[in-house]
Design an enzyme around this catalytic site. Structure first.
Site, short mmCIF file in Angstrom:
data_model
loop_
_atom_site.label_atom_id
_atom_site.label_comp_id
_atom_site.label_asym_id
_atom_site.label_seq_id
_atom_site.Cartn_x
_atom_site.Cartn_y
_atom_site.Cartn_z
N SER A 133 33.77 72.12 4.26
CA SER A 133 32.98 73.16 4.91
C SER A 133 31.96 73.75 3.96
CB SER A 133 33.89 74.28 5.41
OG SER A 133 33.16 75.40 5.85
N TYR A 146 40.89 79.19 6.60
CA TYR A 146 40.11 77.96 6.78
C TYR A 146 39.32 77.64 5.51
CZ TYR A 146 36.93 74.59 8.93
OH TYR A 146 36.21 73.45 9.23
N LYS A 150 39.82 74.36 2.92
CA LYS A 150 38.70 73.46 2.64
C LYS A 150 38.32 73.50 1.16
CE LYS A 150 38.06 71.89 6.81
NZ LYS A 150 38.39 70.48 7.13
#
Length: 269
Positions: A133, A146, A150
């Site tokens: 990401s 998240y 990542k």
């Protein structure tokens, strides 16, 4: 490997969003694809060039079995897109242990199992594309888990790239920008909101707005281009607007380091 070569692709999370867009683009480019996902999804038939394998990436044994099957379908693997992922939306304080572990089981450990399983099949010139990401360089309120998963995958993949490059395997972190992949709908687990964060949530909603971002199909050509490069990058931000944001965040972090340089240098290490 050139853009005109027919390649064998293995794509996880292929039933929706970015995985589906990459699968369709690879098929349209004449490649053969083994599409792995928990559910089959809706993909047009491509007789002799598309095979679906059911897969839950959190099951390490199942991952290794699926990769062996995938490698046997078309006689090997050329490009692996490690894409399967989910979202845990909520403040750090709000998340339960079960939610956090389930999130990392998919986004970090699932990606790790796939990487371990496919590397032996890629030696000699294969490509491993790790979907991370553009936000992996730092945390953001409400999507911290998240970003953390990542970021861990980014770091692990950098190490993996150093380890396998001597075998002809190229590893690229695709630091994806914001695309309308459905991640915030069908792929999201939400914490129970704590009223203490009500105002912050409102601020974040106003900042992000209602725009879900461009269609994932607009990113797929870049992914195909990366897979065809003789010397692909270790990291690539996928998205023009996201590239600008990453650059600005890097500038701001650099300023912070310089601001506190004196304090840093008080320690000898």
């Amino acid at each position: 490997m050139t853009a005109t070569d027919s390649q064998v692709w293995f794509v996880t999370g292929a039933s929706r969003g970015l995985g589906r867009a990459i699968t369709v683009a690879a098929l349209n480019a004449g490649h053969r694809v083994v599409a792995a996902s928990r559910t089959p999804g809706e993909l047009d038939a491509h007789p002799g060039r598309l095979v679906h394998i059911p897969l839950d990436v959190t099951d390490r044994a199942a991952v290794f079995e699926a990769v062996e099957r995938a490698a046997g379908v078309f006689g090997g693997l050329d490009v692996v897109v490690n894409n399967a992922g989910v979202m845990l939306y909520g403040m750090v304080e709000e998340a339960t242990e079960e939610q956090v572990r389930a999130h990392f089981d998919v986004n970090f450990f699932g990606a790790l199992w796939v990487a371990q399983a496919v590397v032996p099949h890629l030696k000699g010139g294969g490509r491993l594309l790790q979907v991370t990401s553009m936000g992996s360089g730092g945390g953001m309120a409400s999507v911290g888990f998240y970003g953390a998963g990542k970021a861990a995958l980014d770091a692990l993949s950098d190490a993996l790239a150093m380890e396998v490059e001597r075998f002809g395997v190229h590893v690229t972190n695709l630091q994806m920008g914001g695309y309308a992949t459905g991640l915030f709908t069908s792929g999201t687990t939400t914490t129970t909101p704590d009223p203490a964060y009500r105002e912050l949530r409102k601020e974040l909603e106003e900042m992000w707005g209602d725009d879900a971002g461009p269609a994932p199909e607009t990113a797929a050509p870049v992914v195909l281009r990366v897979a065809a490069l003789d010397d692909p990058p270790r990291r690539l931000v996928v998205g023009s607007a996201s590239f600008d944001m990453v650059q600005e965040l890097a500038r701001m972090r650099a300023e912070q380091y310089v601001r506190w340089e004196g304090l840093s240098r008080q320690a000898p290490g």
